[in-house]
Write an enzyme that holds these catalytic residues in place. Structure first.
Site, PDB file in Angstrom:
ATOM      1  CG  ASP A  51      -1.766   1.223   1.355  1.00  0.00           C
ATOM      2  OD1 ASP A  51      -1.765   2.053   0.426  1.00  0.00           O
ATOM      3  OD2 ASP A  51      -2.444   1.364   2.395  1.00  0.00           O
ATOM      4  CD  GLU A 130      34.059  16.705  -1.580  1.00  0.00           C
ATOM      5  OE1 GLU A 130      33.942  17.736  -0.876  1.00  0.00           O
ATOM      6  OE2 GLU A 130      34.950  16.577  -2.438  1.00  0.00           O
ATOM      7  CD  GLU A 132      30.929  19.677   4.384  1.00  0.00           C
ATOM      8  OE1 GLU A 132      32.025  19.995   3.876  1.00  0.00           O
ATOM      9  OE2 GLU A 132      30.034  20.514   4.649  1.00  0.00           O
ATOM     10  CD  GLU A 211      34.416  19.881   6.378  1.00  0.00           C
ATOM     11  OE1 GLU A 211      34.531  21.072   6.737  1.00  0.00           O
ATOM     12  OE2 GLU A 211      34.829  19.464   5.283  1.00  0.00           O
ATOM     13  CD  GLU A 219      34.217  16.139   3.201  1.00  0.00           C
ATOM     14  OE1 GLU A 219      34.873  15.769   2.208  1.00  0.00           O
ATOM     15  OE2 GLU A 219      34.052  17.339   3.504  1.00  0.00           O
ATOM     16  NE  ARG A 338      39.223  23.943  -1.935  1.00  0.00           N
ATOM     17  CZ  ARG A 338      38.988  22.642  -1.971  1.00  0.00           C
ATOM     18  NH1 ARG A 338      37.787  22.191  -1.686  1.00  0.00           N
ATOM     19  NH2 ARG A 338      39.938  21.789  -2.305  1.00  0.00           N
ATOM     20  CD  GLU A 357      34.006  20.699  -5.146  1.00  0.00           C
ATOM     21  OE1 GLU A 357      34.041  20.158  -4.044  1.00  0.00           O
ATOM     22  OE2 GLU A 357      34.797  21.616  -5.478  1.00  0.00           O
ATOM     23  NE  ARG A 359      32.881  25.127  -3.348  1.00  0.00           N
ATOM     24  CZ  ARG A 359      33.612  24.427  -2.497  1.00  0.00           C
ATOM     25  NH1 ARG A 359      34.172  23.286  -2.891  1.00  0.00           N
ATOM     26  NH2 ARG A 359      33.797  24.843  -1.261  1.00  0.00           N
TER      27      ARG A 359
END
Length: 469
Positions: A51, A130, A132, A211, A219, A338, A357, A359
């Site tokens: 269900d 990644e 965290e 971290e 992490e 970054r 990447e 972010r």
């Protein structure tokens, strides 16, 4: 693996139950258990009826019958159950059409991989998240019309307790540390235990560390894989983290921003396209990228405001995605930088290591929907040759306000992100990957259950600001 291999494994291990795992629309894992005698070779085609009307974001009561069809390619013994239990990922199948259920997130991701292959652009998309998370010693919270609070405790906490007698428990402070050694890092053994449990269920951990944030932020990275496999791994990863923490008497959370004034938890997503075993993102363009990779970046940047409604899908996500803080909200790309929404790692010139990447995502997302949305946006960029423009080499956080005005940015709230998704989702519908019905259900669910839940409630800070107006 084939069904016969699964059954042989279950027999060899003395398994007593089979547990089918599936994911609701918001992204929480669900499960149903059966005696192992009910699992046969036919089960892998005929499935198990259940269900679906009470699963969040799924069927109405008038269409509640659904099938769960186990996937024989992945199985493991649950490390936390007392009785030997075989676990399998399962797809929700509509019993009338015998196709993937329209609201089943895993079926969406499988359709996204099918669409990728149908374009001829590539035959596999690799993802490496990644994710965290925080580990607290104690967590409590409550929301009543006349009373609301949250409280958590951590011996690593960079704060002072209201009760002086409790301050002895807050002796380790790591706010200025990123990867400190013990005794400042108190969670080494817990992370190592998590890593061992991950290996036991078929996930390959690569490294783990403390971290930046105080209060036990961690992490643990695991090896990249194809998109559906990675989304599967992430669901299993979160399950392992939470249950291992519980065994240590602690609580783990993937909530993006539990702490005011400190870093939140992100989930940077590394991704690349391959074909016939060869990488497609390495080349002679900017940062040793191929033209295809640049077009993929162009698609991600163009559709990022819509993507983020899946990739940062909670009201709490936008307490992390704040200009001038740790999360990149400005839509730009750069090598090594970054502070850009898209970073091109420069650790190696090997084309096999070349990737990008993205972010902004965080680990509160439903990985099947978030990764599918990223892939569909990137493919839209490749197929329509959407160039991302010039890279941004400056630290965005150090730029003047006038310079920042020329950089597009992410929505400032979940409500704005849902508006962006409502306005821009044609790219998600290609190949029948997403449907209008699923997108509308996601938007409606988030607005009614989450945006309004926060918007309609007084907040404790409002009493400080306005009680004496």
């Amino acid at each position: 693996m084939d069904p016969k291999s699964v059954l042989n494994f279950a027999n060899d291990e003395g398994v007593k139950f089979v547990d089918l795992r599936f994911t609701d629309l918001p992204g929480s894992w669900q499960h149903i258990s059966f005696p192992i005698s009910q699992l046969t070779e036919d089960s892998f085609t005929e499935g198990f009826g259940f269900d679906a009307s009470s699963i969040r974001g799924w069927a109405n009561i008038s269409e509640s019958d659904m099938l769960l069809v186990p996937d024989p390619s992945r199985f493991w013994i649950d490390p936390f159950f007392e009785e030997p239990t075989l676990c399998l990922f399962a797809d929700a199948i509509d019993p009338i059409t015998h196709t993937g259920y329209v609201y089943d997130p895993r079926s969406v991701a499988e359709r996204a991989e099918d669409y990728l292959r149908s374009t001829g652009v590539a035959d596999v998309a690799y993802f490496g998240p990644e994710a965290e998370f925080f580990v607290f010693d104690h967590v409590s919270f409550r929301n009543e019309p006349h009373h609301a609070f949250f409280r958590f405790e951590s011996e690593e906490g960079n704060w002072t307790s209201d009760n002086p007698d409790e301050n002895l428990g807050f002796r380790i402070r790591t706010k200025e540390g990123y990867v400190p050694v013990p005794p400042f890092d108190t969670l080494q053994d817990l992370r190592s235990e998590i890593a061992l449990n991950l290996e036991a269920v078929g996930i390959s951990p690569e490294c783990h560390h403390h971290e930046v944030a105080s209060g036990g932020q961690c992490e643990i990275d695991f090896r990249f894989a194809s998109m559906v496999t990675t989304a599967d791994n992430l669901m299993l990863f979160k399950y392992i983290v939470r249950n291992t923490a519980l065994q240590y008497g602690k609580s783990a959370t993937f909530m993006p921003k539990p702490l005011y004034g400190d870093n939140g938890s992100g989930m940077h997503c590394h991704q690349s396209l391959w074909k016939n075993g060869q990488p497609l993102f390495g080349g002679d363009q900017y940062a040793d990228l191929s033209e295809m990779a640049l077009y993929y970046i162009g698609g991600l940047l163009k559709h990022a405001p819509a993507i983020i409604a899946f990739a940062a899908p909670t009201t709490n996500s936008y307490k992390r995605l704040v200009p001038g803080y740790e999360a990149p909200v400005n839509l730009a790309y750069s090598a090594r930088n970054r502070s850009a929404a898209i970073r091109i790692p420069m650790f190696s010139k090997n084309p096999k290591a070349k990737r990008l990447e993205f972010r902004p995502p965080d680990p509160s997302c439903n990985p099947y929907l978030a990764m599918s949305a990223m892939l569909m946006a990137g493919l839209d960029g490749v197929l329509n040759k959407i160039h991302p423009g010039e890279p941004l080499e400056k630290d965005i956080y150090e730029m003047s306000d006038d310079e920042k005005l020329h950089i597009p940015h992410l929505p400032a709230s979940l409500e704005d992100a849902l508006d962006a998704l409502e306005a821009d989702h044609e790219f998600l519908l290609k190949g029948g990957v997403f449907t209008e019905a699923l997108i509308a259900r996601h938007i409606e669910y988030k607005r009614k259950r989450e945006v309004n839940a926060l918007r309609l409630r007084p907040h404790p800070i409002e009493f400080q600001l306005y009680f004496d107006v």
